[in-house]
Scaffold this motif. Sequence first.
Motif, PDB file in Angstrom:
ATOM      1  N   ILE A  55       0.838  -1.207   0.000  1.00 29.19           N
ATOM      2  CA  ILE A  55       0.000   0.000   0.000  1.00 29.19           C
ATOM      3  C   ILE A  55       0.867   1.248   0.000  1.00 29.19           C
ATOM      4  O   ILE A  55       0.628   2.202  -0.764  1.00 29.19           O
ATOM      5  N   GLY A  56       1.901   1.270   0.850  1.00 28.62           N
ATOM      6  CA  GLY A  56       2.783   2.434   0.916  1.00 28.62           C
ATOM      7  C   GLY A  56       3.502   2.691  -0.388  1.00 28.62           C
ATOM      8  O   GLY A  56       3.650   3.845  -0.821  1.00 28.62           O
ATOM      9  N   ALA A  57       3.952   1.615  -1.045  1.00 28.96           N
ATOM     10  CA  ALA A  57       4.655   1.753  -2.319  1.00 28.96           C
ATOM     11  C   ALA A  57       3.732   2.309  -3.402  1.00 28.96           C
ATOM     12  O   ALA A  57       4.137   3.130  -4.230  1.00 28.96           O
ATOM     13  N   ARG A  58       2.484   1.866  -3.378  1.00 28.82           N
ATOM     14  CA  ARG A  58       1.521   2.344  -4.371  1.00 28.82           C
ATOM     15  C   ARG A  58       1.128   3.799  -4.104  1.00 28.82           C
ATOM     16  O   ARG A  58       1.022   4.608  -5.037  1.00 28.82           O
ATOM     17  N   VAL A  59       0.951   4.129  -2.829  1.00 31.94           N
ATOM     18  CA  VAL A  59       0.555   5.491  -2.483  1.00 31.94           C
ATOM     19  C   VAL A  59       1.632   6.490  -2.899  1.00 31.94           C
ATOM     20  O   VAL A  59       1.318   7.546  -3.474  1.00 31.94           O
ATOM     21  N   LEU A  60       2.904   6.172  -2.645  1.00 35.95           N
ATOM     22  CA  LEU A  60       3.966   7.097  -3.028  1.00 35.95           C
ATOM     23  C   LEU A  60       4.056   7.228  -4.545  1.00 35.95           C
ATOM     24  O   LEU A  60       4.303   8.319  -5.073  1.00 35.95           O
ATOM     25  N   PHE A  61       3.808   6.127  -5.272  1.00 34.75           N
ATOM     26  CA  PHE A  61       3.798   6.205  -6.733  1.00 34.75           C
ATOM     27  C   PHE A  61       2.673   7.114  -7.207  1.00 34.75           C
ATOM     28  O   PHE A  61       2.855   7.929  -8.114  1.00 34.75           O
ATOM     29  N   ILE A  62       1.504   6.970  -6.597  1.00 31.72           N
ATOM     30  CA  ILE A  62       0.365   7.818  -6.966  1.00 31.72           C
ATOM     31  C   ILE A  62       0.678   9.286  -6.701  1.00 31.72           C
ATOM     32  O   ILE A  62       0.349  10.168  -7.505  1.00 31.72           O
ATOM     33  N   ILE A  63       1.343   9.555  -5.585  1.00 30.54           N
ATOM     34  CA  ILE A  63       1.708  10.933  -5.255  1.00 30.54           C
ATOM     35  C   ILE A  63       2.634  11.528  -6.309  1.00 30.54           C
ATOM     36  O   ILE A  63       2.501  12.699  -6.687  1.00 30.54           O
ATOM     37  N   THR A  64       3.579  10.696  -6.819  1.00 26.32           N
ATOM     38  CA  THR A  64       4.515  11.210  -7.826  1.00 26.32           C
ATOM     39  C   THR A  64       3.829  11.486  -9.164  1.00 26.32           C
ATOM     40  O   THR A  64       4.370  12.202 -10.000  1.00 26.32           O
ATOM     41  N   ARG A  65       2.637  10.923  -9.367  1.00 24.55           N
ATOM     42  CA  ARG A  65       1.885  11.153 -10.617  1.00 24.55           C
ATOM     43  C   ARG A  65       0.466  11.629 -10.286  1.00 24.55           C
ATOM     44  O   ARG A  65      -0.502  11.196 -10.910  1.00 24.55           O
ATOM     45  N   LEU A  66       0.378  12.501  -9.323  1.00 26.11           N
ATOM     46  CA  LEU A  66      -0.922  12.882  -8.779  1.00 26.11           C
ATOM     47  C   LEU A  66      -1.847  13.481  -9.839  1.00 26.11           C
ATOM     48  O   LEU A  66      -3.046  13.174  -9.871  1.00 26.11           O
ATOM     49  N   ASP A  67      -1.324  14.315 -10.714  1.00 23.12           N
ATOM     50  CA  ASP A  67      -2.156  14.937 -11.753  1.00 23.12           C
ATOM     51  C   ASP A  67      -2.802  13.883 -12.643  1.00 23.12           C
ATOM     52  O   ASP A  67      -3.991  13.979 -12.984  1.00 23.12           O
ATOM     53  N   TYR A  68      -2.006  12.873 -13.024  1.00 23.95           N
ATOM     54  CA  TYR A  68      -2.536  11.814 -13.894  1.00 23.95           C
ATOM     55  C   TYR A  68      -3.640  11.031 -13.179  1.00 23.95           C
ATOM     56  O   TYR A  68      -4.709  10.781 -13.753  1.00 23.95           O
ATOM     57  N   PHE A  69      -3.405  10.646 -11.926  1.00 29.40           N
ATOM     58  CA  PHE A  69      -4.376   9.820 -11.214  1.00 29.40           C
ATOM     59  C   PHE A  69      -5.621  10.597 -10.798  1.00 29.40           C
ATOM     60  O   PHE A  69      -6.691  10.014 -10.651  1.00 29.40           O
ATOM     61  N   MET A  70      -5.482  11.906 -10.629  1.00 30.54           N
ATOM     62  CA  MET A  70      -6.669  12.713 -10.369  1.00 30.54           C
ATOM     63  C   MET A  70      -7.579  12.723 -11.591  1.00 30.54           C
ATOM     64  O   MET A  70      -8.805  12.739 -11.482  1.00 30.54           O
ATOM     65  N   ALA A  71      -6.969  12.692 -12.771  1.00 34.64           N
ATOM     66  CA  ALA A  71      -7.745  12.664 -14.013  1.00 34.64           C
ATOM     67  C   ALA A  71      -8.225  11.251 -14.357  1.00 34.64           C
ATOM     68  O   ALA A  71      -9.220  11.081 -15.063  1.00 34.64           O
ATOM     69  N   ASN A  72      -7.505  10.218 -13.841  1.00 33.93           N
ATOM     70  CA  ASN A  72      -7.848   8.824 -14.124  1.00 33.93           C
ATOM     71  C   ASN A  72      -7.862   8.029 -12.811  1.00 33.93           C
ATOM     72  O   ASN A  72      -7.010   7.162 -12.588  1.00 33.93           O
ATOM     73  N   PRO A  73      -8.803   8.295 -11.927  1.00 37.29           N
ATOM     74  CA  PRO A  73      -8.794   7.701 -10.583  1.00 37.29           C
ATOM     75  C   PRO A  73      -8.860   6.179 -10.559  1.00 37.29           C
ATOM     76  O   PRO A  73      -8.278   5.556  -9.670  1.00 37.29           O
ATOM     77  N   LEU A  74      -9.539   5.568 -11.509  1.00 37.97           N
ATOM     78  CA  LEU A  74      -9.647   4.108 -11.507  1.00 37.97           C
ATOM     79  C   LEU A  74      -8.303   3.437 -11.771  1.00 37.97           C
ATOM     80  O   LEU A  74      -8.075   2.288 -11.376  1.00 37.97           O
ATOM     81  N   ASP A  75      -7.380   4.150 -12.426  1.00 39.65           N
ATOM     82  CA  ASP A  75      -6.063   3.582 -12.715  1.00 39.65           C
ATOM     83  C   ASP A  75      -5.231   3.384 -11.451  1.00 39.65           C
ATOM     84  O   ASP A  75      -4.218   2.686 -11.475  1.00 39.65           O
TER      85      ASP A  75
END
Length: 271
Positions: A62-82
């Motif tokens: 979970i921690g590894a995924r969360v930090l990855f999401i943070i590094t690409r926050l703009d992308y995941f905000m636009a594509n939350p299901l990813d």
Amino acid sequence: MHPVLFELNLGFITLPLHAYGFMIAIGFLLGIYTVRKLARRASVSPDLVSDLAFWLLMYGFIGARVLFIITRLDYFMANPLDMFKVWEGGLVFFGGLIAATAYAVYYIRKNKLAVWTMMDILLPGVTIAHAFGRLGCLCAGCCYGRPTGEPWGIRLTSDLVDPQFRGIPLHPTQLYESVSLFILYAGLLYIFKHKRFDGQVGLTYFMLYPIIRSIIEIYRGDTVRGFVIEGILSTSQFISILVFLAALAVLMFRLKQAHAAPQKEFPNAIL
């Protein structure tokens, strides 16, 4: 690169076996085997250690995924299901290490275990699991390197690779790190067998892995991992510096204690 090992056709549904998850599973099983074996040598309950290892995997993932999401926050905000498409890769190891360490401290305190002994038992298991995880990265096509003219360059066609890097020789940074981790794993086992004080194995890991990671970061080509100083200091290198300095300071303190007291009297206090 081989993201799917095979597909199981059940007629009404096809279930793919992703190489990324398969490698992580192998690494986890070998990690469990390692910590149970070391726990017996240290006179610690293997079942207790196995239970901790399972939860470390969960929180670490979970921690590894969360930090990855943070590094690409703009992308995941636009594509939350990813955010949930973990089979496509996308884990930042230091995020997992931080989350797992926090839970380990809680678990060790709760069960009144010896911190330094547990550190020495767990980190070789983390290392072998991580080594296979990097092989999974190679299969998925993530965590790739910069373009290279060296004969060992690999060509990746994954959607995870930036378009300008697809199909051209790249540094196999996944293999660089995996091989380094296998060597580190062997070294940690050797130190465990010959250590002068509890905590020596764990502190060695926290000093050597940041060096390994910082060097390999130089050859990484995936910019999505994030930078503290754009193009100069990556997020992982920045964290590596902090971890290395903290481990060095603690190691020097423990060495002073080791010189001041015989091995049988050397403290292994619960922190």
